[in-house]
Design an enzyme around this catalytic site. Structure first.
Site, short mmCIF file in Angstrom:
data_model
loop_
_atom_site.label_atom_id
_atom_site.label_comp_id
_atom_site.label_asym_id
_atom_site.label_seq_id
_atom_site.Cartn_x
_atom_site.Cartn_y
_atom_site.Cartn_z
N LYS A 41 -11.77 -13.30 -63.85
CA LYS A 41 -12.29 -13.71 -65.03
C LYS A 41 -11.43 -14.96 -65.53
CE LYS A 41 -14.65 -9.88 -66.47
NZ LYS A 41 -14.52 -8.50 -67.03
N LYS A 50 -20.71 -8.29 -55.07
CA LYS A 50 -21.20 -7.09 -55.67
C LYS A 50 -22.41 -7.33 -56.79
CE LYS A 50 -18.49 -6.65 -59.79
NZ LYS A 50 -17.93 -5.86 -60.71
N LYS A 76 -24.15 -8.49 -63.39
CA LYS A 76 -24.79 -8.93 -64.66
C LYS A 76 -24.95 -10.60 -64.60
CE LYS A 76 -23.20 -5.71 -67.66
NZ LYS A 76 -22.81 -4.55 -68.34
P1 AMP Z 1 -19.48 -3.14 -65.72
O1 AMP Z 1 -20.85 -3.71 -65.79
O2 AMP Z 1 -18.57 -4.30 -65.19
O3 AMP Z 1 -18.94 -3.09 -67.28
O4 AMP Z 1 -19.43 -1.83 -65.04
C1 AMP Z 1 -19.47 -0.76 -65.61
C2 AMP Z 1 -19.59 0.42 -64.69
O5 AMP Z 1 -20.50 0.32 -63.66
C3 AMP Z 1 -18.01 0.56 -64.07
O6 AMP Z 1 -17.75 1.84 -63.74
C4 AMP Z 1 -18.40 -0.32 -62.70
O7 AMP Z 1 -17.39 0.17 -61.69
C5 AMP Z 1 -19.66 0.22 -62.32
N1 AMP Z 1 -20.41 -1.02 -61.57
C6 AMP Z 1 -20.58 -2.22 -61.79
N2 AMP Z 1 -21.04 -2.88 -60.76
C7 AMP Z 1 -21.45 -2.07 -59.84
C8 AMP Z 1 -21.88 -2.48 -58.48
N3 AMP Z 1 -22.54 -3.55 -58.40
N4 AMP Z 1 -21.72 -1.39 -57.75
C9 AMP Z 1 -21.04 -0.14 -58.17
N5 AMP Z 1 -20.81 0.11 -59.40
C10 AMP Z 1 -20.66 -0.85 -60.19
#
Ligand code: AMP
Ligand code: TRP
Length: 324
Positions: free
Chosen positions: A110, A192, A195
């Site tokens: 970040k 990965k 968003k």
């Molecule tokens: P975030 O969108 O980064 O706040 O992630 C929220 C939750 O979704 C966390 O538990 C992340 O580990 C999971 N997560 C986000 N992106 C992925 C992805 N591409 N694959 C699997 N889990 C994800």
């Protein structure tokens, strides 16, 4: 078991969030004491629009409900409704070595991405996350792989506190969905799904069906023909197989068997249709809930009331142990 997890309200939830995190939550709520959070205080550590935030929080709560979280089986909360999280974060910050925070992968990423927005909150992000988890004496934290390092730091902080001030916190374990821990971007299967990857590689959970089809049909794959799982050599097809098997609740081997002899484009069409029909009922549920915001607000305020009792109990103990 006591379970805690959360997601930042920083945009639409996507398929990675669902398959990596929320799918597990929906299963876990049946036999455990679960608290699921909308972590708005984490969302403000990267650029955001204050005007939009209240609606984002509500929309995320609506999405949680539409995806199957049941307020009779779990506690749903908004992080900023419980000031105890912040209070504990400050106290835990006093025993967290700064070097541990500086070496966190997410902080480094970040910092690179938001060069003009490197604030102390971004560095302290994992301390607040540790507070979220530890304040409820959580034992299991269901997240995707990218959050594993933060949960491990939470363990380190909890152990350090227990050693220094006496047994106080349970040591939480990370729980990842075996195949869903890391859903990859459709346009760049080596990174990965997220968003912030520009949209092409990321499927929002409530996206229009035509767009879902378009994104899946143009997913990057290798030039061979065989539908076979091989993360290293065939990251694109492996990712699609993963998504297919998770949506159907079958193993990757079973998926390979089902798709034997199909061309890549046939497979993509099948996957697009499957994804659309999987998401369709969730979409109508969300539309229905969108007109019932008062009901959703009530769920969140009930959640905060229940959570507060647990959080205050931990805070009383922690403050006493720390001589405050
Ligand atoms: P975030 O969108 O980064 O706040 O992630 C929220 C939750 O979704 C966390 O538990 C992340 O580990 C999971 N997560 C986000 N992106 C992925 C992805 N591409 N694959 C699997 N889990 C994800
Ligand atoms: N840091 C997590 C993410 O970016 C969100 C989060 C905040 C969280 N507090 C948490 C996840 C506590 C699990 C437990 O995805």
């Amino acid at each position: 078991m006591r379970i805690f997890s959360g997601i930042r309200p920083s945009g639409e939830l996507h398929l990675g969030n669902y398959l990596g995190a929320i799918k597990q939550w929906v299963e876990l709520q049946n036999n455990n004491e679960c608290i699921f959070c909308i972590v708005d205080l984490h969302a403000i550590t990267t650029p955001y629009d204050a005007q939009e935030m209240p609606q984002r929080v509500i929309d995320q709560a609506i999405s949680y409900l539409a995806l199957g979280l049941n307020p009779e089986k779990c506690i749903l909360i908004v992080q900023s409704h419980l000031k105890e999280h912040l209070e504990l974060a400050w106290l835990l910050g006093s025993i967290t070595p700064i070097g541990e925070l500086q070496r966190m992968t997410q902080f480094k990423e970040k910092k690179k991405k938001h060069k003009k927005y490197i604030n102390a909150g971004l560095l302290n992000y994992p301390v607040l996350m540790a507070a979220d988890i530890l304040i409820y004496q959580s034992e299991i934290v269901p997240v995707g792989e990218d959050q594993k390092q933060h949960v491990e730091l939470t363990q380190t902080i909890a152990k350090k506190f227990n050693n220094k001030f006496g047994e106080t916190f349970k040591i939480p374990k990370v729980q990842m969905n075996k195949d869903g821990a890391r859903i990859m971007s459709l346009s760049d299967p080596k990174s990965k799904m997220s968003k912030s990857d520009g949209g092409k590689g990321c499927i929002d959970l409530f996206e229009e069906p035509q767009i879902i089809t378009k994104k899946i049909m143009s997913a990057v794959t290798d030039t061979q023909k065989k539908i076979k799982y091989d993360r290293a050599k065939k990251p694109g097809i492996s990712n699609l197989l993963n998504i297919y098997s998770l949506l159907k609740d079958i193993s990757v081997a079973e998926a390979e068997e089902e798709l034997k002899g199909k061309s890549y484009s046939e497979f993509k069409k099948i996957l697009a249709d499957l994804t659309i029909s999987f998401l369709e009922p969730l979409r109508s549920k969300r539309n229905e809930l969108a007109s019932r915001e008062v009901y959703v607000q009530e769920i969140l305020s009930q959640g905060a009331k229940r959570a507060k009792i647990m959080a205050q109990e931990t805070m009383d103990d922690v403050k006493k142990k720390m001589g405050l």
